[in-house]
Design a protein around this motif. Structure first.
Motif: not given
Length: 171
Positions: A98, A101, A106, A122
């Motif tokens: 996970y 944001k 990311l 995400s």
């Protein structure tokens, strides 16, 4: 006149304070909802090459979710022990990754694990549509799911049809 200004200032302060408290409550509820979803993914996703009894859930950039999942870690999840990691050195050890944001890594992490048996999740806008497995999005004040079946298939994972039914499918 001065009394009216003080009264207006107090009213504005109370209004802004209540909005801030409401936003904090919404954030806590959203974190709890996302943590529950992530926990339940362990029950509705199959990893074909899970070599041991431990299922590693790695969380990057979302401490409230880490804390909530840590409370759930003692629960049984299809015969697997659940290990929750905050941040990661090697994403290849994760079964669920996970990425918040706002986490600066990311895109790099998503690219790095693509094609591996890792369920990427995400809350970044359009995450599943950009190649992630499962994305969270808000609709009418609720947290909902979008699933990219191509990304799931590329990760060599299988998602239970019940989970697919409650999600929006994206490609």
């Amino acid at each position: 006149m001065r009394g009216k200004l003080v009264g207006l200032a107090v009213f504005l302060w109370v209004l802004l304070s209540s909005l801030s408290l409401e936003a904090i409550a919404d954030d806590a509820l959203n974190a709890k909802t996302k943590a529950n979803y992530v926990f339940n993914f362990t029950k509705f996703v199959e990893w074909p090459a899970l070599m041991n009894d431990t299922l590693h859930v790695c969380i990057v950039g979302a401490e409230p979710i880490v804390n909530l999942l840590s409370d759930l870690a003692s629960r049984d999840t299809k015969g697997h022990l659940l290990q929750i990691w905050s941040g990661i050195d090697d994403p290849q050890v994760c079964q669920i990754l996970y990425i918040d944001k706002d986490a600066p890594e990311l895109q790099a992490l998503t690219r790095q694990v693509r094609g591996n048996q890792i369920l990427t999740v995400s809350d970044a806008d359009g995450f599943a549509g950009k190649g992630g497995c499962i994305g969270f999005y808000a609709e009418n004040g609720q947290i909902k799911l979008e699933i990219n079946p191509d990304a799931v298939r590329n990760a060599q994972l299988k998602i239970n049809a019940l989970l697919m039914e409650i999600a929006r499918i994206v490609r």
